[in-house]
Scaffold this motif. Structure first.
Motif, PDB file in Angstrom:
ATOM      1  N   PHE C 263      32.568  35.206  34.239  1.00 42.80           N
ATOM      2  CA  PHE C 263      32.396  36.284  35.194  1.00 42.80           C
ATOM      3  C   PHE C 263      33.619  36.397  36.091  1.00 42.80           C
ATOM      4  CE2 PHE C 263      30.077  39.333  37.432  1.00 42.80           C
ATOM      5  CZ  PHE C 263      30.334  39.170  38.769  1.00 42.80           C
ATOM      6  N   ALA C 264      34.201  35.240  36.426  1.00 40.15           N
ATOM      7  CA  ALA C 264      35.402  35.284  37.259  1.00 40.15           C
ATOM      8  C   ALA C 264      36.520  36.018  36.540  1.00 40.15           C
ATOM      9  CB  ALA C 264      35.859  33.872  37.617  1.00 40.15           C
ATOM     10  N   VAL C 265      36.653  35.797  35.236  1.00 42.44           N
ATOM     11  CA  VAL C 265      37.724  36.481  34.500  1.00 42.44           C
ATOM     12  C   VAL C 265      37.450  37.977  34.410  1.00 42.44           C
ATOM     13  CG1 VAL C 265      38.855  36.635  32.268  1.00 42.44           C
ATOM     14  CG2 VAL C 265      38.341  34.440  33.219  1.00 42.44           C
ATOM     15  N   LEU C 266      36.163  38.364  34.218  1.00 41.81           N
ATOM     16  CA  LEU C 266      35.844  39.795  34.173  1.00 41.81           C
ATOM     17  C   LEU C 266      36.146  40.451  35.510  1.00 41.81           C
ATOM     18  CD1 LEU C 266      32.454  40.163  32.313  1.00 41.81           C
ATOM     19  CD2 LEU C 266      34.623  41.112  31.675  1.00 41.81           C
ATOM     20  N   PHE C 267      35.742  39.756  36.571  1.00 40.73           N
ATOM     21  CA  PHE C 267      35.964  40.231  37.924  1.00 40.73           C
ATOM     22  C   PHE C 267      37.466  40.396  38.188  1.00 40.73           C
ATOM     23  CE2 PHE C 267      34.012  40.867  41.855  1.00 40.73           C
ATOM     24  CZ  PHE C 267      34.725  40.268  42.857  1.00 40.73           C
ATOM     25  N   LEU C 268      38.225  39.402  37.726  1.00 42.40           N
ATOM     26  CA  LEU C 268      39.671  39.436  37.914  1.00 42.40           C
ATOM     27  C   LEU C 268      40.265  40.627  37.203  1.00 42.40           C
ATOM     28  CD1 LEU C 268      41.529  37.307  39.242  1.00 42.40           C
ATOM     29  CD2 LEU C 268      42.103  36.595  36.967  1.00 42.40           C
ATOM     30  N   ALA C 269      39.821  40.839  35.953  1.00 43.28           N
ATOM     31  CA  ALA C 269      40.367  41.965  35.186  1.00 43.28           C
ATOM     32  C   ALA C 269      40.005  43.279  35.847  1.00 43.28           C
ATOM     33  CB  ALA C 269      39.831  41.931  33.759  1.00 43.28           C
ATOM     34  N   GLU C 270      38.790  43.367  36.406  1.00 42.31           N
ATOM     35  CA  GLU C 270      38.395  44.608  37.040  1.00 42.31           C
ATOM     36  C   GLU C 270      39.236  44.883  38.273  1.00 42.31           C
ATOM     37  OE1 GLU C 270      34.254  44.753  38.116  1.00 42.31           O
ATOM     38  OE2 GLU C 270      34.835  45.985  39.834  1.00 42.31           O
ATOM     39  N   PHE C 271      39.586  43.840  39.021  1.00 46.57           N
ATOM     40  CA  PHE C 271      40.364  44.077  40.232  1.00 46.57           C
ATOM     41  C   PHE C 271      41.853  44.093  39.987  1.00 46.57           C
ATOM     42  CE2 PHE C 271      37.845  44.596  43.898  1.00 46.57           C
ATOM     43  CZ  PHE C 271      36.601  44.157  43.507  1.00 46.57           C
ATOM     44  N   MET C 272      42.279  43.669  38.813  1.00 48.09           N
ATOM     45  CA  MET C 272      43.704  43.767  38.545  1.00 48.09           C
ATOM     46  C   MET C 272      44.066  45.183  38.160  1.00 48.09           C
ATOM     47  SD  MET C 272      45.780  41.327  36.052  1.00 48.09           S
ATOM     48  CE  MET C 272      45.071  39.829  36.626  1.00 48.09           C
ATOM     49  N   ALA C 273      43.087  45.925  37.650  1.00 45.48           N
ATOM     50  CA  ALA C 273      43.389  47.262  37.154  1.00 45.48           C
ATOM     51  C   ALA C 273      43.979  48.188  38.213  1.00 45.48           C
ATOM     52  CB  ALA C 273      42.143  47.873  36.526  1.00 45.48           C
ATOM     53  N   PRO C 274      43.450  48.217  39.454  1.00 45.58           N
ATOM     54  CA  PRO C 274      44.084  49.126  40.416  1.00 45.58           C
ATOM     55  C   PRO C 274      45.531  48.780  40.703  1.00 45.58           C
ATOM     56  CG  PRO C 274      41.946  48.505  41.207  1.00 45.58           C
ATOM     57  CD  PRO C 274      42.228  47.653  40.030  1.00 45.58           C
ATOM     58  N   ILE C 275      45.839  47.485  40.736  1.00 46.16           N
ATOM     59  CA  ILE C 275      47.234  47.129  41.030  1.00 46.16           C
ATOM     60  C   ILE C 275      48.135  47.631  39.926  1.00 46.16           C
ATOM     61  CG2 ILE C 275      48.777  45.224  41.445  1.00 46.16           C
ATOM     62  CD1 ILE C 275      46.535  43.613  42.410  1.00 46.16           C
ATOM     63  N   VAL C 276      47.708  47.399  38.698  1.00 47.71           N
ATOM     64  CA  VAL C 276      48.533  47.796  37.561  1.00 47.71           C
ATOM     65  C   VAL C 276      48.638  49.319  37.482  1.00 47.71           C
ATOM     66  CG1 VAL C 276      48.349  47.915  35.095  1.00 47.71           C
ATOM     67  CG2 VAL C 276      48.282  45.755  36.193  1.00 47.71           C
ATOM     68  N   THR C 277      47.512  49.992  37.728  1.00 47.93           N
ATOM     69  CA  THR C 277      47.547  51.460  37.719  1.00 47.93           C
ATOM     70  C   THR C 277      48.457  51.982  38.809  1.00 47.93           C
ATOM     71  OG1 THR C 277      45.278  51.444  36.974  1.00 47.93           O
ATOM     72  CG2 THR C 277      46.138  53.510  37.763  1.00 47.93           C
ATOM     73  N   ALA C 278      48.409  51.340  39.968  1.00 48.74           N
ATOM     74  CA  ALA C 278      49.288  51.789  41.042  1.00 48.74           C
ATOM     75  C   ALA C 278      50.740  51.637  40.649  1.00 48.74           C
ATOM     76  CB  ALA C 278      48.999  50.989  42.312  1.00 48.74           C
ATOM     77  N   ALA C 279      51.055  50.532  39.948  1.00 47.91           N
ATOM     78  CA  ALA C 279      52.434  50.349  39.516  1.00 47.91           C
ATOM     79  C   ALA C 279      52.847  51.447  38.539  1.00 47.91           C
ATOM     80  CB  ALA C 279      52.599  48.974  38.871  1.00 47.91           C
ATOM     81  N   VAL C 280      51.941  51.773  37.608  1.00 50.36           N
ATOM     82  CA  VAL C 280      52.293  52.807  36.618  1.00 50.36           C
ATOM     83  C   VAL C 280      52.449  54.164  37.289  1.00 50.36           C
ATOM     84  CG1 VAL C 280      51.384  54.044  34.638  1.00 50.36           C
ATOM     85  CG2 VAL C 280      51.227  51.588  34.706  1.00 50.36           C
TER      86      VAL C 280
END
Lengths: 368, 223, 424
Positions: C263-280
């Motif tokens: 669950f921690a990894v899923l949670f991490l992936a879900e919250f990493m997405a905005p950072i990566v999207t912001a970079a793109v």
């Protein structure tokens, strides 16, 4: 073109659920995403209020009625106390009637704030409108703390009036609240009422026509949202409602948006009523002294008030003793669940939660 | 104009974010982070002298490591979760036990003479209130004809065992007495504030004057 | 300033440094593969660590900011200003029992969190961060940067479907089916938004896209920004499109059965997405690392990313969510149409620019990459025209749809009331 053979599946929206407003269970049958059938199962919060009332005396039952609709205690108290007074012919002083009306209207605002907040929480707005509504509700609960020492389970009224007079600081705080509140309602409206996402999700959803509403026996904001202009405060005026001017807002088509909007407008009307009461109130006694062990004469009566959720009524049978022989509660949330199946079938899963939220049930009242 | 309602909502949220009247009025219970000005006020010094005399504390509070207690202001009328009992006024009539809807007050009086009060009081051996099941409705306070029982004003009554929640007569006698002014208009008239006020000797606590017997007879006879 | 052998910056420089190191130690030329391997491992180590720490602090930031929007404080007990809260969360999740349902599909169930996390991390490879110490900080300058990103984010839909399927739970499958359908349908508007950028920049490489933005593309084509932003928000399943993780309906969607580290990894992936999207988004539309000269380009990149993240948070804390069929309708009808219209508009303007000779064609520094860009004056003219057209189109569409669906008649009292109890 042959389509895939599908089967409707029955899912349990169990008693423990984040958004069924309490321990309420629904057995829903889905065909894909559309709801085909619905069966509500409740009784998980049944505490035997009516049976307990038969072994307590008339003043102690006031504390029991607090806990039925735990969101709007003052209305429950008022309905019960009026029934006892009607049964035993007790006259209530004028000042007590004004204070009662002010408390009940404040309680109506608090209950509608909670209903609106939770409707938006179900819509998915991440608790922001909920927190805003609760912030204002806190001010009303602070007023209640001044009046009677508690915030939610109040037990403020007794047969014969209210049990204690208001302190001085209550009126100042009340004036501040009345002057601030319409601005706050404007702010809430601009956050919600014109929001296109809310419009897209609530307009036309969960229709309840006026004939259906009257046939099912619903009362309260739901009935008014189906464009039936019926309010007990105008139809059968009680306390001092015939001395204040207010409107009854109605909706145009009986969908979820109308139910939300009727509640919002009712909050504005309550502010009007309270400001008129503040002008009209006079000093005087607030309680007709009645003995603790009231023995009403043998008989039966029914009296009801317009609570925030609908018509809340008590039917009481007395046999001359210190406890009622039978105390039956007409709970509005319970009766408002009657057209639930008709309102929900045909809609999608996301709409189910919203329609249930817009009916605004409180499980304490449904199960008693 | 459809299409702009979404932005109005965004504006309201932003207004709540930046408006100082909302963001700086937040009460954090039980304690909140203290700025040097709060610490100075607690010490009754002016800020400059406080910073000069307590440099380490100032540095820690700038890092966010010092806390002061913070509570919502409570009205004196608040019906708390404690009970205040004046044993010199109690006669052991057990009206409170009779009024209680839940029946959690247990009073046993005896004739052993150990706890005898002056006058016409009973000798109270057991006076138990079970606050684990109490709903704090206050009917017992309303019942007491001698103003011996009052509601308290605290609400931090958590205990580790359910049996610790039954208050017995010794605890009631020795507890700190901060009576709330609920249903005791004589306390309100004296301006008593249980939160800030002192729990002075209340031998002279006034009486809530109920109507006299003739008045009561007159009123009830009218029904 | 001569490029010093810095610790990070690019794969090539790391490789060269490792080759030097190996020759120093004494291995021969045939160990070149070792240098590549070591360079790859250190890059991965760097990306994973930096991104995980960034995500941890992003969760802290999100909770504090959403709390501030709601007029309350966020977590402020663990450590000063609550900064140790993400660590407390991870510690708690690690110590939980790692349950696997009895009849679940074990390989699929276990691999789904990893399949969700890996693509999100891989996007960071091609993003040009601007200058920190050296020139052109990026990890790898792929010729096909944007295509790589689009391809890699498609794996997200598979991962969500795997998560739901592996759980063997009615609610999880419902949630993940809806999720997979939604994610697949939103890839098209995303691609359409990117295509309009490509017309103006002429090359798929991210560094060239940044270089061709003498005027930021958000000014030049606001409709493309809107289409891409909406599609990216839906790809991340954030409000108003977060139906698949709607907690107030059937349970918790596809991550109902996960607990502990998964669950921690899923949670991490879900919250990493905005950072990566912001970079793109910053690279594509906000001009990457361009900015005034008093701050290095990397700082500008971080600032712009911060603004995009803040905007996403603002949206999340204000708007309710849409229903799943409305989300799909929005993708297939509105965004698709707007995306196509935007491409048409930009293409027309580009052709006109070609006619008038306002197009500049340059050769990139690595050779073989030809980038096109328009002159600044022409882009400003385009910006003015496009903004007017965008606002007009959106308002007209909203009003036409609104008038049809959302106008309400005046409420009239029903004749069924007044049941004989006197006048109301």
């Amino acid at each position: 073109m042959a389509t895939i053979r599908t089967e409707p599946v029955t899912i349990n929206l169990g008693p423990q659920h984040p958004s069924t407003h309490g321990v309420f269970r629904l057995r829903v049958t889905f065909d894909g995403e559309e709801i085909v059938d619905l069966e509500p199962v409740f009784g998980y919060l049944h505490r035997g209020t009516e049976k307990l009332a038969e072994s307590r005396n008339y003043v102690q039952i006031v504390t029991l009625t607090d806990r039925m609709d735990y969101v709007a205690s003052m209305s429950n108290n008022l309905a019960y106390v009026r029934t006892v007074e009607k049964l035993s012919d007790i006259k209530v002083p004028e000042r007590a009637q004004y204070i009662r009306v002010i408390s009940v209207e404040l309680q109506r605002i608090a209950s509608h704030l909670m209903a609106t907040g939770f409707l938006l929480n179900d819509l998915g707005a991440l608790a922001t409108p909920l927190v805003y509504c609760f912030r204002e509700r806190e001010r009303i609960l602070d007023l209640f703390e001044m009046l009677c020492g508690a915030r939610i389970t109040l037990s403020y009224m007794r047969p014969g009036g209210v049990f204690q007079d208001t302190p001085e600081e209550f009126w100042d705080s009340l004036n501040i609240l009345i002057s601030d509140f319409p601005n706050y309602l404007d702010e809430l409206e601009s956050l919600i009422t014109t929001n296109e996402i809310v419009l897209a999700r609530t307009i036309g959803v969960g229709l309840l026509s006026d004939a259906q509403a009257i046939d099912s026996g619903v009362t309260g904001p739901i009935l008014r949202a189906s464009s039936v202009k019926w309010d007990l405060r105008k139809a059968n005026p009680y306390e001092i409602y015939d001395r204040v001017n207010f409107d009854i807002p109605i909706g145009s088509s009986g969908d979820t948006y109308d139910r939300y909007y009727v509640r919002l407008q009712e909050m504005r009307e309550s502010i009007k009523i309270i400001s008129q009461c503040i002008e009209q109130i006079e000093p005087g006694p607030v309680r007709t002294e009645t003995p603790f062990f009231i023995r009403p004469p043998i008989g039966e009566t029914y009296s009801s008030v317009e609570g925030p959720k609908g018509e809340l009524g008590f039917y009481m049978v007395s046999d001359g003793g210190i406890s009622p022989y039978r105390c039956k509660v007409r709970a509005p949330s319970f009766i408002n669940l009657t057209p639930l199946r008709d309102m929900i079938t045909g809609w999608k899963m996301g709409d189910l939660i919203i329609i249930l939220g817009s009916i605004d049930i409180v499980l304490g009242e449904v199960d008693r | 104009m459809y299409g702009l309602g979404l932005f109005k909502g965004l504006g309201i949220t932003m207004k709540n974010l930046v408006s100082p009247s909302r963001q700086f009025n937040i009460v954090q219970y039980p304690n909140r982070r203290a700025s040097p000005f709060d610490l100075a006020k607690l010490d009754n010094q002016n800020p400059v002298s406080f910073i000069a005399t307590h440099p380490l504390k100032t540095f820690r509070s700038l890092l966010g490591l010092e806390t002061i207690t913070d509570r919502m202001p409570q009205h004196p009328n608040f019906r708390g979760e404690e009970f205040v009992w004046y044993d010199s006024r109690c006669t052991g009539c057990a009206s409170c036990a009779k009024y209680c809807p839940l029946g959690i007050i247990e009073i046993v009086t005896g004739t052993s003479g150990v706890n005898q009060q002056e006058g016409q009081s009973y000798d109270i051996e057991v006076f138990d209130i079970d606050i684990g099941r109490c709903m704090f409705c206050g009917l017992c306070v309303e019942a007491c004809p001698y103003d011996a029982l009052h509601m308290g004003s605290g609400f931090e009554e958590g205990k580790y065992r359910r049996s610790d929640l039954i208050i017995n007569v010794d605890q009631l006698k020795s507890a700190e007495k901060k009576p709330s002014t609920w249903f005791r208009p004589q306390l309100t008239n004296r301006g008593h504030d249980p939160i800030k006020g002192s729990t002075a000797d209340w031998e002279e606590v006034g009486r809530h004057e109920k109507p006299s017997l003739e008045d009561q007879n007159e009123k009830w006879a009218k029904r | 300033m001569t490029p010093t052998p810095a610790l990070f910056i690019s794969f090539k420089s790391l490789q060269e440094n490792f080759v030097t190191l190996i020759e120093l130690i004494g291995f021969g030329e045939s160990f070149g593969w070792l240098a590549t391997l070591l360079a790859g491992i250190s890059i991965s180590f760097l990306i994973i660590n930096v991104m995980v720490m960034a995500t941890a602090f992003y969760t802290w930031f999100e909770r504090r900011m959403i709390a501030r929007f709601q007029v309350r404080r966020g977590p402020n007990r663990n450590g000063p200003f609550g900064m140790l809260q993400p660590f407390a969360d991870v510690l708690k999740l690690i110590m939980k029992e790692d349950t696997i349902p009895d009849e679940a599909d074990k390989p699929v169930f276990t691999l789904a969190p990893i399949a969700l996390l890996a693509p999100t991390l891989m996007i960071m490879i091609v993003i040009p961060f601007g200058t920190f110490v050296n020139e052109e900080a990026y990890l790898s300058n792929l010729n096909i940067g944007i295509l790589f990103i689009v391809g890699v984010t498609s794996v997200n839909s598979i991962a969500i479907f795997m998560a739901g399927w592996g759980s063997r739970n009615k609610y999880a499958i419902l949630g993940s089916m809806r999720g997979a359908a939604m994610l697949i349908s939103y890839e098209i508007p995303m691609a359409l938004g990117i295509t309009s950028v490509l017309i103006l920049s002429g090359s798929l490489a991210m560094t060239e896209i940044v270089r061709s933005q003498s005027v930021w593309f958000i000014l030049v084509m606001p409709m493309g920004f809107f289409v891409f932003m909406a599609a990216a928000t839906a790809e991340m399943s954030r409000t108003p499109f977060d139906q698949i993780e709607a907690e107030s309906e059937l349970g918790s969607g596809y991550n109902t059965e996960y607990s502990g580290i998964k669950f921690a990894v899923l949670f991490l992936a879900e919250f990493m997405a905005p950072i990566v999207t912001a970079a793109v988004v910053t690279t594509l539309f906000l001009g990457g690392s361009h900015g005034f000269d008093f701050l290095p380009g990397g700082i500008w990149f971080a600032l712009k990313m911060f603004i995009v993240i803040f905007g996403l948070l603002w949206l999340r804390s204000t708007w309710p969510r849409l229903r799943i069929d409305q989300i799909m309708g929005f993708a297939w009808k509105t965004l698709f149409g707007l995306g196509l219209f935007n491409i048409f508009l930009v293409a027309v303007e580009f052709t006109l620019a070609d006619q008038f000779g306002e197009v500049v064609r340059t050769k990139g520094p690595e050779g073989g990459i030809t980038a096109t860009s328009l002159t600044t004056e022409y882009m400003l003219i385009m910006a003015a025209v496009n903004w007017i057209i965008t606002i007009a189109v959106i308002l007209i569409m909203a009003n036409v749809v609104g008038r049809k669906k959302y106008t309400r008649p005046e409420p009239t009292p029903s004749p069924l009331a007044n049941m004989g109890l006197g006048e109301n």
